[in-house]
Design a protein around this motif. Structure first.
Motif, PDB file in Angstrom:
ATOM      1  N   LEU A  46       0.995  -1.352   0.075  1.00 21.86           N
ATOM      2  CA  LEU A  46       0.244   0.126  -0.102  1.00 21.86           C
ATOM      3  C   LEU A  46       0.966   1.477   0.098  1.00 21.86           C
ATOM      4  CD1 LEU A  46      -3.100   0.791   0.189  1.00 21.86           C
ATOM      5  CD2 LEU A  46      -2.942   0.778   2.555  1.00 21.86           C
ATOM      6  N   ILE A  47       1.702   1.174   1.051  1.00 25.16           N
ATOM      7  CA  ILE A  47       2.441   2.167   0.974  1.00 25.16           C
ATOM      8  C   ILE A  47       3.313   2.720  -0.490  1.00 25.16           C
ATOM      9  CG2 ILE A  47       4.965   2.931   1.804  1.00 25.16           C
ATOM     10  CD1 ILE A  47       3.987   2.277   4.735  1.00 25.16           C
ATOM     11  N   ILE A  48       4.332   1.515  -1.429  1.00 27.50           N
ATOM     12  CA  ILE A  48       4.602   1.749  -2.491  1.00 27.50           C
ATOM     13  C   ILE A  48       3.954   1.722  -2.930  1.00 27.50           C
ATOM     14  CG2 ILE A  48       5.807   0.604  -3.977  1.00 27.50           C
ATOM     15  CD1 ILE A  48       7.204  -1.407  -2.204  1.00 27.50           C
ATOM     16  N   ALA A  49       2.522   1.543  -3.015  1.00 24.09           N
ATOM     17  CA  ALA A  49       1.977   2.149  -4.161  1.00 24.09           C
ATOM     18  C   ALA A  49       1.460   3.663  -4.179  1.00 24.09           C
ATOM     19  CB  ALA A  49       0.519   0.837  -4.213  1.00 24.09           C
ATOM     20  N   ASN A  50       1.483   4.326  -3.422  1.00 25.07           N
ATOM     21  CA  ASN A  50       0.810   5.855  -2.715  1.00 25.07           C
ATOM     22  C   ASN A  50       1.677   6.776  -1.983  1.00 25.07           C
ATOM     23  OD1 ASN A  50      -1.778   4.665  -3.659  1.00 25.07           O
ATOM     24  ND2 ASN A  50      -1.926   3.280  -1.648  1.00 25.07           N
ATOM     25  N   ILE A  51       2.768   6.539  -3.155  1.00 24.67           N
ATOM     26  CA  ILE A  51       4.257   7.207  -2.881  1.00 24.67           C
ATOM     27  C   ILE A  51       3.772   9.080  -3.126  1.00 24.67           C
ATOM     28  CG2 ILE A  51       6.676   7.621  -2.106  1.00 24.67           C
ATOM     29  CD1 ILE A  51       6.976   4.687  -2.386  1.00 24.67           C
ATOM     30  N   PRO A  52       3.732   9.685  -2.722  1.00 27.55           N
ATOM     31  CA  PRO A  52       3.261  11.205  -2.868  1.00 27.55           C
ATOM     32  C   PRO A  52       3.993  11.395  -3.922  1.00 27.55           C
ATOM     33  CG  PRO A  52       3.236  11.754  -0.860  1.00 27.55           C
ATOM     34  CD  PRO A  52       3.663  10.070  -0.698  1.00 27.55           C
ATOM     35  N   PRO A  54       4.837  12.598  -7.795  1.00 26.69           N
ATOM     36  CA  PRO A  54       4.345  12.914  -9.154  1.00 26.69           C
ATOM     37  C   PRO A  54       4.783  12.208  -9.952  1.00 26.69           C
ATOM     38  CG  PRO A  54       4.283  14.927  -8.261  1.00 26.69           C
ATOM     39  CD  PRO A  54       5.701  13.947  -7.522  1.00 26.69           C
ATOM     40  N   ALA A  55       6.452  11.701  -9.832  1.00 27.99           N
ATOM     41  CA  ALA A  55       7.375  10.545 -11.032  1.00 27.99           C
ATOM     42  C   ALA A  55       6.686   9.437 -10.841  1.00 27.99           C
ATOM     43  CB  ALA A  55       8.946  11.113 -11.100  1.00 27.99           C
ATOM     44  N   TRP A  56       7.358   9.552  -9.551  1.00 31.27           N
ATOM     45  CA  TRP A  56       6.531   8.028  -8.917  1.00 31.27           C
ATOM     46  C   TRP A  56       5.806   7.206  -9.478  1.00 31.27           C
ATOM     47  CZ3 TRP A  56       9.494   3.616  -7.311  1.00 31.27           C
ATOM     48  CH2 TRP A  56       8.714   2.695  -6.435  1.00 31.27           C
ATOM     49  N   THR A  57       4.123   8.367  -8.861  1.00 32.01           N
ATOM     50  CA  THR A  57       3.289   7.664  -9.368  1.00 32.01           C
ATOM     51  C   THR A  57       2.367   7.426 -10.745  1.00 32.01           C
ATOM     52  OG1 THR A  57       1.890   9.824  -7.282  1.00 32.01           O
ATOM     53  CG2 THR A  57       0.799   8.736  -9.287  1.00 32.01           C
ATOM     54  N   ASN A  58       3.072   8.630 -11.678  1.00 27.49           N
ATOM     55  CA  ASN A  58       3.378   7.591 -13.402  1.00 27.49           C
ATOM     56  C   ASN A  58       3.833   6.774 -13.148  1.00 27.49           C
ATOM     57  OD1 ASN A  58       2.397  10.128 -13.877  1.00 27.49           O
ATOM     58  ND2 ASN A  58       3.598  11.790 -14.265  1.00 27.49           N
ATOM     59  N   PHE A  59       5.300   6.222 -12.505  1.00 28.18           N
ATOM     60  CA  PHE A  59       6.059   5.335 -13.036  1.00 28.18           C
ATOM     61  C   PHE A  59       4.789   3.997 -12.598  1.00 28.18           C
ATOM     62  CE2 PHE A  59       8.438   1.952 -10.960  1.00 28.18           C
ATOM     63  CZ  PHE A  59       8.746   1.181 -12.110  1.00 28.18           C
ATOM     64  N   MET A  60       4.218   4.319 -11.169  1.00 31.70           N
ATOM     65  CA  MET A  60       3.647   2.853 -10.237  1.00 31.70           C
ATOM     66  C   MET A  60       2.223   2.933 -11.608  1.00 31.70           C
ATOM     67  SD  MET A  60       5.345   1.206  -8.530  1.00 31.70           S
ATOM     68  CE  MET A  60       4.082   0.057  -7.460  1.00 31.70           C
ATOM     69  N   LYS A  61       1.588   3.717 -12.395  1.00 31.23           N
ATOM     70  CA  LYS A  61       0.675   3.239 -12.921  1.00 31.23           C
ATOM     71  C   LYS A  61      -0.346   2.345 -13.565  1.00 31.23           C
ATOM     72  CE  LYS A  61      -0.979   7.565 -13.320  1.00 31.23           C
ATOM     73  NZ  LYS A  61      -1.438   9.158 -14.054  1.00 31.23           N
ATOM     74  N   PRO A  62       1.267   1.559 -14.367  1.00 31.30           N
ATOM     75  CA  PRO A  62       0.628   0.176 -15.127  1.00 31.30           C
ATOM     76  C   PRO A  62       0.712  -1.162 -13.867  1.00 31.30           C
ATOM     77  CG  PRO A  62       2.938   0.826 -16.023  1.00 31.30           C
ATOM     78  CD  PRO A  62       2.729   2.664 -15.045  1.00 31.30           C
ATOM     79  N   TYR A  63       1.109  -0.868 -13.167  1.00 34.77           N
ATOM     80  CA  TYR A  63       1.184  -1.746 -11.928  1.00 34.77           C
ATOM     81  C   TYR A  63       0.459  -1.220 -10.726  1.00 34.77           C
ATOM     82  CZ  TYR A  63       5.985  -1.940 -13.921  1.00 34.77           C
ATOM     83  OH  TYR A  63       7.069  -1.270 -15.245  1.00 34.77           O
ATOM     84  N   MET A  64      -0.725  -0.715 -11.038  1.00 36.66           N
ATOM     85  CA  MET A  64      -1.494  -0.928  -9.447  1.00 36.66           C
ATOM     86  C   MET A  64      -2.716  -1.572  -9.869  1.00 36.66           C
ATOM     87  SD  MET A  64      -0.375   2.458  -8.536  1.00 36.66           S
ATOM     88  CE  MET A  64      -2.156   2.743  -6.933  1.00 36.66           C
ATOM     89  N   ASP A  65      -3.140  -2.057 -10.948  1.00 42.76           N
ATOM     90  CA  ASP A  65      -3.434  -3.074 -10.329  1.00 42.76           C
ATOM     91  C   ASP A  65      -3.359  -4.846  -9.434  1.00 42.76           C
ATOM     92  OD1 ASP A  65      -6.085  -2.053 -12.308  1.00 42.76           O
ATOM     93  OD2 ASP A  65      -5.321  -2.840 -13.233  1.00 42.76           O
ATOM     94  N   ALA A  66      -1.722  -4.901 -10.389  1.00 37.48           N
ATOM     95  CA  ALA A  66      -0.942  -5.477  -9.518  1.00 37.48           C
ATOM     96  C   ALA A  66      -0.353  -5.728  -7.233  1.00 37.48           C
ATOM     97  CB  ALA A  66      -0.010  -6.459 -10.175  1.00 37.48           C
ATOM     98  N   MET A  67      -0.987  -4.129  -7.655  1.00 34.18           N
ATOM     99  CA  MET A  67      -0.578  -3.768  -6.225  1.00 34.18           C
ATOM    100  C   MET A  67      -1.774  -3.284  -5.473  1.00 34.18           C
ATOM    101  SD  MET A  67       2.257  -2.663  -5.549  1.00 34.18           S
ATOM    102  CE  MET A  67       3.947  -2.185  -5.976  1.00 34.18           C
ATOM    103  N   GLY A  68      -2.745  -3.202  -6.298  1.00 32.33           N
ATOM    104  CA  GLY A  68      -3.927  -3.544  -5.150  1.00 32.33           C
ATOM    105  C   GLY A  68      -4.902  -5.143  -5.060  1.00 32.33           C
TER     106      GLY A  68
END
Length: 154
Positions: A46-52, A54-68
């Motif tokens: 949860l923390i890895i997926a939601n680090i605030p 912007p560059a990290w958020t853009n990097f994680m967008k394709p992996y958000m379903d897997a993190m969920g």
């Protein structure tokens, strides 16, 4: 300050120590320890997926379903793990076979999780079912204790 400390030790601590040694409260405490790895691993994802950032958020967008999936998979079984752990610990405290207590309390919790349409409602496996898990564990292990102590078919 010494009067307060004396009052604390002489008046307040004895009943608190007695409550702290209650086998039912101890079994809840020790049984919930089994849920900690699921909580910790889900929290990490949860923390890895939601680090605030912007560059990290853009990097994680394709992996958000897997993190969920990782978050929901770990947080989604907390009550089931609690039923296993509390049943195990209470059976051990009552000097019963702990594995039987864990299995029986898990089965009781699963049976209690069926809905009115006779389908398994896995939403109860998350934290919303913790109270049900505790009650099912206590009732099932106490019935097991009754059967063992009275030698009724066990």
């Amino acid at each position: 300050m010494n009067k307060f400390m004396d009052w604390l030790q002489n008046v307040l601590m004895p009943p608190l120590a007695k409550a702290g040694n209650n086998k039912y409260l101890v079994s809840i405490r020790n049984g919930l320890v089994l849920t900690l790895p699921a909580v910790i691993s889900g929290s990490i994802f949860l923390i890895i997926a939601n680090i605030p950032i912007p560059a990290w958020t853009n990097f994680m967008k394709p992996y958000m379903d897997a993190m969920g999936v990782a978050v929901n998979g770990s947080f989604g079984i907390i009550s089931l793990l609690a039923a296993i752990g509390i049943g195990y610990e209470l059976a051990k405290a009552l000097e019963l076979d702990a594995i039987n207590g864990a299995g029986l309390s898990t089965m009781a919790f699963i049976v209690a999780s069926f809905n009115s349409k006779y389908t398994l409602d896995t939403a109860n496996f998350a934290s919303s079912g913790l109270f049900t898990a505790i009650v099912c564990s206590f009732i099932s292990v106490l019935i097991l204790n009754l059967f063992v102590k009275k030698k009724l078919g066990y």
